[in-house]
Design an enzyme around this catalytic site. Structure first.
Site, PDB file in Angstrom:
ATOM      1  CG  LEU A   5      11.558 -33.245  23.277  1.00  0.00           C
ATOM      2  CD1 LEU A   5      12.774 -33.480  24.153  1.00  0.00           C
ATOM      3  CD2 LEU A   5      11.084 -31.801  23.409  1.00  0.00           C
ATOM      4  CD  GLU A   6       7.267 -33.169  15.812  1.00  0.00           C
ATOM      5  OE1 GLU A   6       7.404 -32.423  14.820  1.00  0.00           O
ATOM      6  OE2 GLU A   6       6.180 -33.636  16.177  1.00  0.00           O
TER       7      GLU A   6
END
Length: 556
Positions: free
Chosen positions: A381-382
């Site tokens: 999850l960026e």
């Protein structure tokens, strides 16, 4: 709530009088009396009842236009004295500092956090300094920040201090949450005035927490335990809560639908693209045997918060069917490989920020594991991660899937600069069930190493000095991997040749091949390396995996 810090007396020989204890010379330091004693620029400040770190109120200050939402207080101090300055913050960029010290003014800051983190520094007053200005502020164009429980701890400068806190009440509502064969998660109601909590297992202290939840680890499988919790602050510890019983899960096996493939001591991870972006289009069966973990990229978000699904891009993958895909997963597993589903990516929009979304995440990932036979999940999850709820989600998933579950993570370098970061807190929060963190050492620019020096991407030093932060920050060497692009096309910047990857692994594992940075000790158990992606690797004739794969598998 204001916190009074008690300083221990240091006595050498005989003294004629006792040294007074340090006090918190800030007034209304917990914002329990609104903005009394505080001045906030441009009307940017207000007090709120949620979120709070302690007590019932906290400061919320919102930058707008050219106003950085600065809130100040003038406090009385003694000349030639040292003070410890601290505050709990969350939300957007938050700064804490002091001016008018008569010596060196200081400040510190946080780039933002979805949970409370503490900023702290210290300063010394000049020979004639009797007051200083302490302040908090945010940053232009950034989100509102929250501050609570500020402390300016040192000698009383004549202004006195707020009354000390009372011992808090006992927590109510203690309840058992997710359990595994070796851990029990607990939650309870927040207590007004508490700054921390202590959890007891069968009458003995087991762990502490700053929030109203905790996970007790290191437990025996299929065993019942009694748990209680107390609330604490500077005044002391409450009486214990009512006890609850929690039983760990049965150990010694995995879910029948979870393949029991194990991850080797030294492993290579590769991301497999479920789309065509100019790299070589592959079936899973095309992925070389040098890859031990294959992360299928990516799961898709649904309209249900936290929930994910997976849609094979058959059209983009030259007619690759779901049945072929499932058969290839089984074939890889029969060959000793692990195939996991990756959640996130650069454009991923999965958000796990509540109990409901954590439950949805765990249930939906488990459904994908059952449907496709995945060995586990990768967290990539960026665009933000909440450590509290992602930890809950992964523990819930682990409880469903059993001990065979593979959990990997691929944080960006900025996410692992400090143990206070949400990604780092998540990794440490699931350390007992975590397989490996393959940090992305690319698209990063320059970053701080564990020695406090700045290193630029694209070098052995960048890989080793940043890996050192994780190794010394609490992760086991087996949980640390080096994530790099497979080719110059695999990332915008940060590509290094396979020889640099191998040198960095040798430096960490054996102390050889280092650049200017050399770790203070070796980590022979370092897990290995990861690349984006198997498809870009194939585009380059598998040059990356042909060079790095055998080297990883040959580590001590």
């Amino acid at each position: 709530m204001a916190v009074v810090a008690a300083a221990a007396l240091s006595v050498t020989g005989l003294v004629s009088s006792a040294q007074a204890a340090d006090v918190n010379v800030a007034k209304n330091a917990g914002f329990e009396s609104g903005l009394a004693n505080w001045t906030c620029s441009g009307g940017s400040g207000a007090t709120v009842s949620s979120p709070v770190h302690g007590g019932t109120s906290a400061l919320k200050a919102t930058p707008a236009g050219q106003d950085n939402a600065k809130c100040t207080q003038t406090v009385a101090v003694k000349p030639n004295s040292t003070y410890a300055l601290s505050s709990w913050v969350q939300g957007g960029y938050a700064y804490l500092g002091v001016s008018g010290t008569g010596t060196t003014d200081v400040s510190t800051w946080s780039p933002g956090s979805s949970s409370w983190s503490q900023l702290s520094t210290s300063f010394k007053t000049g020979a004639s300094t009797t007051s200083v200005t302490v302040y908090t502020h945010g940053w232009y164009g950034q989100a509102a920040y929250f501050a609570d429980d500020l402390s300016v701890s040192g000698p009383d400068g004549g202004g006195g201090t707020d009354p000390g806190p009372a011992i808090p009440a006992a927590p109510a509502g203690l309840a058992v949450g997710a359990t595994t064969s070796s851990s029990v998660s607990l939650s309870w109601g927040a207590v007004s005035g508490a700054t921390g909590y202590t959890v007891y297992k069968d009458g003995a202290k087991a762990t502490t927490a700053t929030g109203n939840s905790a996970t007790v680890t290191g437990l025996a499988a299929n065993t019942a335990y009694q748990f209680t919790v107390t609330a604490t602050n500077a005044a002391g510890e409450s009486v214990k809560s009512a006890a609850v019983s929690g039983r760990t899960a049965v150990g010694g096996g995995t879910d029948p639908g979870i393949p029991s493939t194990s991850v080797p001591k030294h492993a290579v991870t590769g991301y497999w693209q479920n789309f065509n972006n100019g790299a070589t289009v592959q079936k899973l069966s095309d992925v070389p045997a040098n890859y031990d973990i294959i992360a299928v990229s990516f799961a898709d978000a649904t309209t249900t918060p936290g929930s994910v699904t997976f849609n094979l891009d058959s059209a983009g993958l030259n007619g690759y069917t779901v049945d072929q895909f499932k058969a290839d997963i089984k074939a890889k597993q029969a060959a000793g490989k692990n195939v996991i589903i990756s959640v996130g990516g650069e454009k991923g929009s999965v958000s796990v920020n509540s109990d409901a979304s954590a439950t949805n995440f765990a249930n939906s990932v488990y459904s994908l594991i059952q449907e496709y036979g995945f060995n586990g999940v990768d967290i990539d999850l960026e665009n933000g991660l909440n450590s509290t709820y992602m930890t809950k989600a992964l523990r819930s998933l682990s409880q469903k899937a059993g001990s065979g579950l593979v959990i990997t993570m691929a944080p960006q370098t900025i996410d692992m600069q400090s143990t206070a970061g949400e990604y780092f807190k998540t990794a440490l929060g699931v350390k007992d069930i975590l397989t490996v963190v393959n940090m992305q050492y690319y698209n990063s620019g320059s970053m701080l190493g564990c020695d406090g020096k700045v290193y630029s991407q694209g070098s052995v030093d960048f890989l080793t000095a940043l890996a050192c932060i994780q190794l010394e920050g609490g992760l086991d060497p087996s949980q640390v991997g080096l994530g790099v692009p497979a080719s110059t096309s695999g990332a915008g910047s940060g590509y290094v040749s396979p020889s640099v990857v191998n040198a960095a692994l040798d430096c960490l594992a054996k102390g050889t091949g280092c650049g200017s940075f050399k770790p203070s000790k070796t980590y022979p158990g370092v897990r290995g390396a990861m690349t984006w992606s198997t498809n870009w690797d194939a585009k380059s004739g598998n040059a990356w995996s042909n060079a790095v794969g055998p080297h990883v598998h040959g580590l001590p």
